[in-house]
Scaffold this motif. Structure first.
Motif, PDB file in Angstrom:
ATOM      1  N   TYR A 214       0.985  -1.261   0.103  1.00  0.00           N
ATOM      2  CA  TYR A 214       0.129   0.046  -0.232  1.00  0.00           C
ATOM      3  C   TYR A 214       0.880   0.903  -0.044  1.00  0.00           C
ATOM      4  O   TYR A 214       1.734   1.323   0.662  1.00  0.00           O
ATOM      5  N   LEU A 215       0.426   2.249  -0.757  1.00  0.00           N
ATOM      6  CA  LEU A 215       1.230   3.387  -0.567  1.00  0.00           C
ATOM      7  C   LEU A 215       0.440   4.353   0.443  1.00  0.00           C
ATOM      8  O   LEU A 215      -0.647   4.827   0.015  1.00  0.00           O
ATOM      9  N   LEU A 216       1.118   4.764   1.575  1.00  0.00           N
ATOM     10  CA  LEU A 216       0.600   5.206   2.632  1.00  0.00           C
ATOM     11  C   LEU A 216       0.765   6.814   2.341  1.00  0.00           C
ATOM     12  O   LEU A 216       0.126   7.678   3.161  1.00  0.00           O
ATOM     13  N   GLY A 217       1.843   7.437   1.874  1.00  0.00           N
ATOM     14  CA  GLY A 217       2.027   8.765   1.782  1.00  0.00           C
ATOM     15  C   GLY A 217       2.856   9.210   0.397  1.00  0.00           C
ATOM     16  O   GLY A 217       3.601   8.004  -0.025  1.00  0.00           O
ATOM     17  N   ILE A 218       2.873  10.350   0.140  1.00  0.00           N
ATOM     18  CA  ILE A 218       3.605  10.809  -1.232  1.00  0.00           C
ATOM     19  C   ILE A 218       4.040  12.112  -1.095  1.00  0.00           C
ATOM     20  O   ILE A 218       3.285  12.984  -0.503  1.00  0.00           O
ATOM     21  N   ASP A 219       5.326  12.557  -1.557  1.00  0.00           N
ATOM     22  CA  ASP A 219       5.540  13.971  -1.821  1.00  0.00           C
ATOM     23  C   ASP A 219       6.690  13.992  -2.849  1.00  0.00           C
ATOM     24  O   ASP A 219       7.219  13.200  -3.244  1.00  0.00           O
ATOM     25  N   THR A 220       6.867  15.343  -3.482  1.00  0.00           N
ATOM     26  CA  THR A 220       7.591  15.488  -4.501  1.00  0.00           C
ATOM     27  C   THR A 220       8.859  16.337  -4.206  1.00  0.00           C
ATOM     28  O   THR A 220       8.481  17.355  -3.248  1.00  0.00           O
ATOM     29  N   SER A 221       9.750  16.393  -4.852  1.00  0.00           N
ATOM     30  CA  SER A 221      10.851  17.205  -4.272  1.00  0.00           C
ATOM     31  C   SER A 221      10.601  18.610  -4.866  1.00  0.00           C
ATOM     32  O   SER A 221       9.925  19.007  -5.748  1.00  0.00           O
ATOM     33  N   LYS A 222      11.024  19.554  -3.668  1.00  0.00           N
ATOM     34  CA  LYS A 222      10.509  21.066  -4.178  1.00  0.00           C
ATOM     35  C   LYS A 222      11.690  21.850  -4.434  1.00  0.00           C
ATOM     36  O   LYS A 222      11.838  22.982  -5.069  1.00  0.00           O
ATOM     37  N   ALA A 223      13.061  21.463  -4.379  1.00  0.00           N
ATOM     38  CA  ALA A 223      14.229  22.212  -4.551  1.00  0.00           C
ATOM     39  C   ALA A 223      14.377  22.228  -6.122  1.00  0.00           C
ATOM     40  O   ALA A 223      13.895  21.553  -6.884  1.00  0.00           O
TER      41      ALA A 223
ATOM     42  N   ALA B  81      12.436  18.467   2.104  1.00  0.00           N
ATOM     43  CA  ALA B  81      12.758  19.717   2.393  1.00  0.00           C
ATOM     44  C   ALA B  81      12.467  20.673   1.361  1.00  0.00           C
ATOM     45  O   ALA B  81      12.273  20.273   0.115  1.00  0.00           O
ATOM     46  N   SER B  82      12.196  21.836   1.565  1.00  0.00           N
ATOM     47  CA  SER B  82      11.887  23.095   0.734  1.00  0.00           C
ATOM     48  C   SER B  82      13.270  23.274  -0.420  1.00  0.00           C
ATOM     49  O   SER B  82      13.048  23.648  -1.415  1.00  0.00           O
ATOM     50  N   SER B  83      14.559  23.308   0.265  1.00  0.00           N
ATOM     51  CA  SER B  83      15.439  23.799  -0.413  1.00  0.00           C
ATOM     52  C   SER B  83      16.668  22.727  -0.565  1.00  0.00           C
ATOM     53  O   SER B  83      17.697  23.044  -0.861  1.00  0.00           O
ATOM     54  N   SER B  84      16.159  21.617  -0.510  1.00  0.00           N
ATOM     55  CA  SER B  84      17.369  20.261  -0.555  1.00  0.00           C
ATOM     56  C   SER B  84      16.760  18.906  -0.858  1.00  0.00           C
ATOM     57  O   SER B  84      15.515  18.889  -1.040  1.00  0.00           O
ATOM     58  N   ASN B  85      17.540  18.049  -1.150  1.00  0.00           N
ATOM     59  CA  ASN B  85      16.940  16.735  -1.355  1.00  0.00           C
ATOM     60  C   ASN B  85      16.809  15.899  -0.049  1.00  0.00           C
ATOM     61  O   ASN B  85      16.760  14.530  -0.190  1.00  0.00           O
ATOM     62  N   SER B  86      16.599  16.547   0.916  1.00  0.00           N
ATOM     63  CA  SER B  86      16.487  15.795   2.333  1.00  0.00           C
ATOM     64  C   SER B  86      15.016  15.374   2.357  1.00  0.00           C
ATOM     65  O   SER B  86      14.276  16.062   2.036  1.00  0.00           O
ATOM     66  N   VAL B  87      14.974  14.176   2.780  1.00  0.00           N
ATOM     67  CA  VAL B  87      13.620  13.326   3.017  1.00  0.00           C
ATOM     68  C   VAL B  87      13.192  12.959   4.444  1.00  0.00           C
ATOM     69  O   VAL B  87      14.174  12.375   5.040  1.00  0.00           O
TER      70      VAL B  87
END
Length: 341
Positions: free
Chosen positions: A56-65, A110-116
């Motif tokens: 199951y996919l329980l959450g999702i987010d895309t990179s913002k940087a 994160a908003s300004s990096s590739n940190s998850v």
């Protein structure tokens, strides 16, 4: 009348795709008609390959940087207790991170990096570098003893992390950390800055920072309360701007309205609340809409609404849309006004 929009096209790998149905009333408002036109042009052009074991996919987010188009990343929280990083363009898995020994809750870039980031039931918030294939997080934000984190968020300037806990004994906490990395402190483990302990009496199910103001925070709990804070204020009592009561366990919260001065809330029994913070110091009521069970009042021309999914504030239209779904896989997109959905 209802319009059905979908595609049975295969992707570039020849994998068949099922029909996706978006049901929209043809007698909808002009804004909704614009949305319908946009949906009518959508087709599934790519689909990720199925994994060996169904998850199951329980959450999702895309990179913002800011990145090149080929480097856009998608982070997915999976039911196998891992986070998978996908290439957004080619839709294949680049790497996978495990929260072992704890269960992960939520996923945020994160908003300004590739940190998850993800909160964890082992009393930590874990941070991975999405570009590195490492089994260990690059940073570990440790909570207090007995903390079990079930919600979290990082503010818009990537300076502060806040996580909400399950209730243990009489405590349900909002715990804060400084997320910045300084040259003086090269340690990968960070202790909390502090915690709010007086404003919720049960599990803190939702934490959501303001999209533009790094000091504004809203939290929701199974105690039914939705609290708005200004975390730049020194103590918890003065930081609490207002408390709204959803009268039910909170499942989803978010910001909306011009300058994001409104908040909305969805509950575990499919209730919906909408509050306007512009009216805090006026004689106008702060509650714009309160529906105890959306399934009973929303007028759908075809089928029924089984559950609420979330909300989306459209800045250009200055309109809040509420997304719901059915057990048969149909998505309902609803326009939100003070007179109803």
């Amino acid at each position: 009348m209802v319009s059905k929009v979908g595609s049975e096209e295969g992707d570039h790998q020849g994998i068949p795709t099922s029909r996706n149905k978006f049901l929209l009333r043809l007698d909808a408002t002009p804004d909704m008609e614009k949305i319908e036109e946009q949906f009518a042009n959508l087709n599934i052009v790519k689909r990720s390959l199925e994994t060996k074991e169904p998850t199951y996919l329980l959450g999702i987010d895309t990179s913002k940087a800011v990145q090149t188009e080929k480097e856009n990343l998608v982070a997915v929280l999976c039911s196998n207790e891992s986070i998978r990083i996908y290439d957004k363009e080619r839709l294949y898995v680049l790497r996978e991170f495990s929260g072992y020994p704890g269960l992960l809750n939520g996923v945020r870039f994160a908003s300004s990096s590739n940190s998850v980031y993800s909160s964890c039931s082992d009393g930590t918030v874990k941070c991975w570098d999405a570009r590195l294939a490492s089994e260990k997080p690059v940073q570990l934000f440790k909570g207090y003893p007995s903390n079990i984190f079930i919600s979290f968020d990082i503010n818009c300037n990537d300076h502060v992390i806040c996580a909400g806990t399950e209730k243990v004994d009489d405590d349900a906490l909002l715990v804060f950390w400084d997320a910045r990395i300084s040259s003086q402190d090269l340690s990968t483990t960070k202790d909390p800055l502090g915690a709010y302990s007086e404003t919720h009496s049960d599990d803190v199910t939702q934490v959501c920072f303001h999209p533009n103001n790094p000091n504004m925070l809203v939290s929701g709990s199974t105690d039914g309360l939705v609290n708005v804070f200004d975390i730049s204020v020194d103590n918890e009592e003065d930081a609490l701007i207002t408390t709204c009561n959803s009268i039910s366990s909170v499942s989803c919260i978010g910001w909306s309205g011009k300058d994001y001065k409104q908040i909305y809330c969805m509950t575990h029994d499919e209730g919906f609340c909408w509050w306007d913070l512009n009216h805090l110091n006026t004689d106008e009521p702060i509650t714009s809409l309160n529906i105890q069970d959306v399934r009973e009042v929303v007028n759908l021309k075809e089928g029924i609404l089984d559950y609420l999914i979330g909300g989306l504030y459209h800045e250009k239209m200055d309109k809040l849309f509420v997304v719901g779904g059915t057990n048969t896989g149909i998505i309902h997109l609803m326009s939100c006004t003070t007179s109803g959905l």
